[in-house]
Design a protein around this motif. Structure first.
Motif, short mmCIF file in Angstrom:
data_model
loop_
_atom_site.label_atom_id
_atom_site.label_comp_id
_atom_site.label_asym_id
_atom_site.label_seq_id
_atom_site.Cartn_x
_atom_site.Cartn_y
_atom_site.Cartn_z
N MET A 1 0.84 -1.20 0.00
CA MET A 1 0.00 0.00 0.00
C MET A 1 0.87 1.24 0.00
O MET A 1 1.79 1.38 0.82
N THR A 2 0.63 2.13 -0.94
CA THR A 2 1.40 3.37 -1.03
C THR A 2 0.98 4.35 0.06
O THR A 2 -0.21 4.54 0.31
N THR A 3 1.95 4.97 0.70
CA THR A 3 1.67 5.92 1.76
C THR A 3 1.84 7.35 1.26
O THR A 3 2.43 7.60 0.20
N ILE A 4 1.35 8.30 2.05
CA ILE A 4 1.51 9.70 1.70
C ILE A 4 2.99 10.07 1.65
O ILE A 4 3.39 10.92 0.84
N ASP A 5 3.82 9.44 2.45
CA ASP A 5 5.26 9.74 2.42
C ASP A 5 5.87 9.37 1.08
O ASP A 5 6.76 10.09 0.58
N GLU A 6 5.42 8.30 0.47
CA GLU A 6 5.93 7.92 -0.85
C GLU A 6 5.49 8.91 -1.91
O GLU A 6 6.26 9.23 -2.82
N LEU A 7 4.26 9.40 -1.81
CA LEU A 7 3.81 10.42 -2.75
C LEU A 7 4.62 11.70 -2.58
O LEU A 7 5.01 12.34 -3.57
N ILE A 8 4.91 12.06 -1.34
CA ILE A 8 5.69 13.28 -1.07
C ILE A 8 7.10 13.15 -1.64
O ILE A 8 7.66 14.12 -2.16
N ARG A 9 7.68 11.95 -1.55
CA ARG A 9 9.01 11.77 -2.14
C ARG A 9 8.98 11.89 -3.66
O ARG A 9 9.93 12.39 -4.28
N LEU A 10 7.88 11.44 -4.26
CA LEU A 10 7.75 11.53 -5.72
C LEU A 10 7.43 12.94 -6.16
O LEU A 10 7.98 13.45 -7.15
N VAL A 11 6.53 13.61 -5.43
CA VAL A 11 6.06 14.96 -5.79
C VAL A 11 6.09 15.82 -4.53
O VAL A 11 5.19 15.73 -3.70
N PRO A 12 7.11 16.66 -4.37
CA PRO A 12 7.18 17.49 -3.16
C PRO A 12 5.97 18.42 -3.06
O PRO A 12 5.57 19.05 -4.04
N PRO A 13 5.36 18.52 -1.88
CA PRO A 13 4.22 19.42 -1.69
C PRO A 13 4.69 20.85 -1.47
O PRO A 13 5.87 21.09 -1.19
N PRO A 14 3.81 21.82 -1.57
CA PRO A 14 4.19 23.22 -1.30
C PRO A 14 4.51 23.43 0.17
O PRO A 14 3.98 22.72 1.04
N THR A 15 5.37 24.39 0.45
CA THR A 15 5.70 24.70 1.84
C THR A 15 4.53 25.36 2.56
O THR A 15 4.40 25.23 3.77
N ALA A 134 -17.56 6.49 -19.77
CA ALA A 134 -16.59 5.42 -19.52
C ALA A 134 -16.21 5.42 -18.05
O ALA A 134 -15.99 6.48 -17.45
N TYR A 135 -16.15 4.23 -17.46
CA TYR A 135 -15.77 4.06 -16.07
C TYR A 135 -14.68 3.00 -15.98
O TYR A 135 -14.76 1.95 -16.63
N HIS A 136 -13.66 3.26 -15.16
CA HIS A 136 -12.62 2.27 -14.92
C HIS A 136 -12.31 2.25 -13.43
O HIS A 136 -11.97 3.29 -12.85
N ALA A 137 -12.46 1.06 -12.82
CA ALA A 137 -12.35 0.91 -11.37
C ALA A 137 -10.97 0.36 -10.98
O ALA A 137 -10.41 -0.49 -11.70
N TYR A 138 -10.47 0.81 -9.83
CA TYR A 138 -9.16 0.40 -9.32
C TYR A 138 -9.29 0.15 -7.82
O TYR A 138 -9.87 0.97 -7.09
N ASP A 139 -8.75 -0.96 -7.37
CA ASP A 139 -8.88 -1.35 -5.97
C ASP A 139 -7.77 -0.72 -5.14
O ASP A 139 -6.98 -1.41 -4.48
N VAL A 140 -7.68 0.60 -5.21
CA VAL A 140 -6.69 1.37 -4.45
C VAL A 140 -7.35 2.65 -3.98
O VAL A 140 -8.38 3.07 -4.52
N GLY A 141 -6.76 3.31 -2.98
CA GLY A 141 -7.27 4.57 -2.50
C GLY A 141 -6.74 5.75 -3.30
O GLY A 141 -5.99 5.58 -4.28
N ALA A 142 -7.10 6.95 -2.87
CA ALA A 142 -6.75 8.16 -3.61
C ALA A 142 -5.25 8.37 -3.72
O ALA A 142 -4.71 8.62 -4.80
N VAL A 143 -4.54 8.27 -2.59
CA VAL A 143 -3.09 8.52 -2.61
C VAL A 143 -2.37 7.47 -3.44
O VAL A 143 -1.48 7.79 -4.23
N GLY A 148 0.53 5.90 -8.20
CA GLY A 148 0.66 4.91 -9.26
C GLY A 148 0.58 5.52 -10.64
O GLY A 148 1.37 5.18 -11.53
N TRP A 149 -0.37 6.46 -10.84
CA TRP A 149 -0.48 7.08 -12.17
C TRP A 149 0.69 8.01 -12.44
O TRP A 149 1.26 7.99 -13.55
N LEU A 150 1.09 8.79 -11.48
CA LEU A 150 2.20 9.73 -11.68
C LEU A 150 3.53 9.01 -11.92
O LEU A 150 4.40 9.53 -12.61
#
Length: 279
Positions: A1-15, A134-143, A148-150
């Motif tokens: 499961m991907t965590t918010i910390d992994e997203l932050i490492r991929l895409v730094p958030p604004p200060t 068109a609808y496409h379902a994925y068994d993952v949460g928002a983060v 995954g897409w980025l």
């Protein structure tokens, strides 16, 4: 499961994220259901803005209250279409039990939704294109879906196949938009582009394209200035710039000077609506 910390490492958030803080209990009361923990953290870390100039998470805070406003309109907006085409609507819509609830939108008019079955932290994502139904379902949460897409790990026919450069997040700011039409210069296009970007350095790529006739369009950000620009010959030979209103005079002086160094004359300057400015 991907965590918010992994997203932050991929895409730094604004200060200083925009519209990132508020009372989640009030939001959940207005919606009539709880919300996933990862989404709350996503909003608190990134706030209002866009991933790769495409995906806008719907923050419920600030003057615009994007999440609740869209949720309150969803069923009424889709009811008539569903009555006429029930086979093309495989999911219920919030506030119907287990219905779709939008958590992000795209500049192309697509919706990233939760399917609100079960506990909020177990909701999956449905990517929905209302135009083509068109609808496409994925068994993952928002983060996890965003990461995954980025990163190219998750693909969907509705969104572009991949991000061709390091992904970024641009926080929301009120911006003015000006189009600067230029005469042709004697230097090659890439030389003119280099001069323009050098005048605004440091800059970061934001994509681009080249048509079958060889005309180009290059998007980039002046990262320290907070300006977004396009230099192109696809529609006209022009610079398009978006900037905070308080920077208007600096933008005008900087880009007029850059045009002169590019060997071009400024022919006209207009808003996105074609109204003359800087005359």
């Amino acid at each position: 499961m991907t965590t918010i910390d992994e997203l932050i490492r991929l895409v730094p958030p604004p200060t200083e994220p925009v519209d990132a803080q508020g009372d989640w209990r009030e939001v959940e009361a207005a919606l009539g259901l709880g919300l996933p923990t990862d989404f709350k953290t996503l909003i608190e870390r990134y706030g209002r803005g866009q991933f790769v100039d495409l995906i806008t998470p719907l923050t419920p805070f600030g003057a615009h209250d994007l999440l609740i406003q869209r949720a309150q309109r969803l069923l009424d907006r889709e009811r008539s279409f569903r009555e006429k085409h029930p086979d093309e609507c495989p999911y219920p819509f919030h506030p119907e039990p287990g219905g779709l609830l939008e958590w992000a939108g795209t500049d192309n008019g697509d919706s990233l939704c939760w399917l609100t079955k079960g506990e909020p932290d177990g909701w999956g994502v449905v990517v929905w294109n209302p135009r083509s139904v068109a609808y496409h379902a994925y068994d993952v949460g928002a983060v996890e879906f965003l990461h995954g897409w980025l990163s190219g790990r998750i693909t969907t026919p509705i969104l572009p196949d991949e991000v061709e450069m390091s992904p970024w997040f641009e926080p929301f700011r009120e911006r003015e938009h000006v189009y600067i039409k230029l005469s042709e210069g004697e230097s090659p296009y890439l030389d003119r582009l280099w001069i323009l970007r050098d005048a605004l350095a440091p800059t970061a790529d934001r994509g681009g394209c080249r048509d079958e006739d060889g005309e180009r369009q290059d998007h980039f950000a002046a990262t320290d200035l907070g300006w977004s620009l396009t230099y192109e010959t696809v529609y006209d030979h022009q610079i398009r710039v978006a900037f905070p209103p308080e920077d208007e005079e600096r933008v005008r002086v900087t880009l007029f000077d850059a045009a002169r160094r590019m060997g071009c004359q400024v022919l006209s300057t207009t808003t996105r609506l074609g109204e003359p400015v800087w005359t």
